[in-house]
Design a protein around this motif. Structure first.
Motif, mmCIF file in Angstrom:
data_model
loop_
_atom_site.group_PDB
_atom_site.id
_atom_site.type_symbol
_atom_site.label_atom_id
_atom_site.label_comp_id
_atom_site.label_asym_id
_atom_site.label_seq_id
_atom_site.Cartn_x
_atom_site.Cartn_y
_atom_site.Cartn_z
ATOM 1 N N UNK A 45 0.842 -1.198 0.000
ATOM 2 C CA UNK A 45 0.000 0.000 0.000
ATOM 3 C C UNK A 45 0.876 1.247 0.000
ATOM 4 N N UNK A 46 1.842 1.269 0.914
ATOM 5 C CA UNK A 46 2.743 2.416 1.017
ATOM 6 C C UNK A 46 3.592 2.554 -0.237
ATOM 7 N N UNK A 47 4.037 1.446 -0.778
ATOM 8 C CA UNK A 47 4.860 1.482 -1.984
ATOM 9 C C UNK A 47 4.081 2.077 -3.155
ATOM 10 N N UNK A 81 -2.688 1.789 7.116
ATOM 11 C CA UNK A 81 -1.984 0.505 7.026
ATOM 12 C C UNK A 81 -1.283 0.143 8.328
ATOM 13 N N UNK A 82 -0.693 1.122 8.990
ATOM 14 C CA UNK A 82 0.042 0.813 10.219
ATOM 15 C C UNK A 82 -0.770 1.094 11.461
ATOM 16 N N UNK A 132 5.921 0.015 6.712
ATOM 17 C CA UNK A 132 5.392 1.169 5.985
ATOM 18 C C UNK A 132 6.537 2.011 5.431
ATOM 19 N N UNK A 133 7.559 2.221 6.231
ATOM 20 C CA UNK A 133 8.735 2.983 5.774
ATOM 21 C C UNK A 133 9.412 2.249 4.618
ATOM 22 N N UNK A 134 9.560 0.934 4.748
ATOM 23 C CA UNK A 134 10.169 0.149 3.672
ATOM 24 C C UNK A 134 9.388 0.253 2.377
ATOM 25 N N UNK A 135 8.070 0.179 2.471
ATOM 26 C CA UNK A 135 7.234 0.332 1.283
ATOM 27 C C UNK A 135 7.345 1.720 0.690
#
Length: 153
Positions: A45-47, A81-82, A132-135
């Motif tokens: 989602x984040x990506x 998401x998080x 989330x940060x990784x995405x």
């Protein structure tokens, strides 16, 4: 389909695919079903929303309404998401544990029924903040690469 949308959708697919070797590394087994699951590293989602916002920032500029909309939308998606989705997953975990505990207290022998039960409440819905940060980082990279490959002359 326009290029920013293609970029976002392909990034979502890439993030989901990356989860397969990461799961193999942690469990020692290839599990191709991870591609269709929610949760895990990186957040697709984040990506996706980060790729979209990055592409728009580079092609239209950060002072545009397009970038503002994609950024606000992306922040809401990442927060959800998080936050909310992760809490729902943790609630599912507790409900599954509660069901097992009730049966144990009722004196029923543990036959590991819950480990095989297909109707278990999903426990992996949301993301840890690092996922989330990784995405987001994956999305920024793919958004920038897509822009450089298809728009930059």
């Amino acid at each position: 389909m326009n290029k920013p949308m293609k970029t976002a959708l392909l990034t979502i697919g890439l993030a989901q695919f990356i989860k397969i070797p990461l799961r193999m590394r942690s469990t020692g087994k290839w599990d191709w079903n991870v591609f269709f699951e929610t949760g895990g590293m990186p957040s697709s989602h984040s990506a996706g929303v980060s790729a979209l916002a990055t592409y728009i920032a580079l092609s239209r500029g950060i002072k545009t309404v397009d970038f503002a909309l994609s950024t606000v939308f992306g922040l809401i998606v990442m927060y959800d998401a998080q936050g909310v989705r992760r809490q729902a997953g943790e609630l599912g975990l507790k409900l599954n544990e509660l069901e097992e505990e009730v049966e144990r207290l009722a004196g029923q022998k543990d036959r590991h029924y819950h480990d095989r039960k297909s109707a278990r409440i999903r426990e992996r819905l949301g993301h840890q903040p690092i996922e989330v940060v990784g995405g987001s980082l994956l999305g920024m990279i793919t958004g920038a690469l897509s822009y450089l490959l298809f728009e930059k002359k």
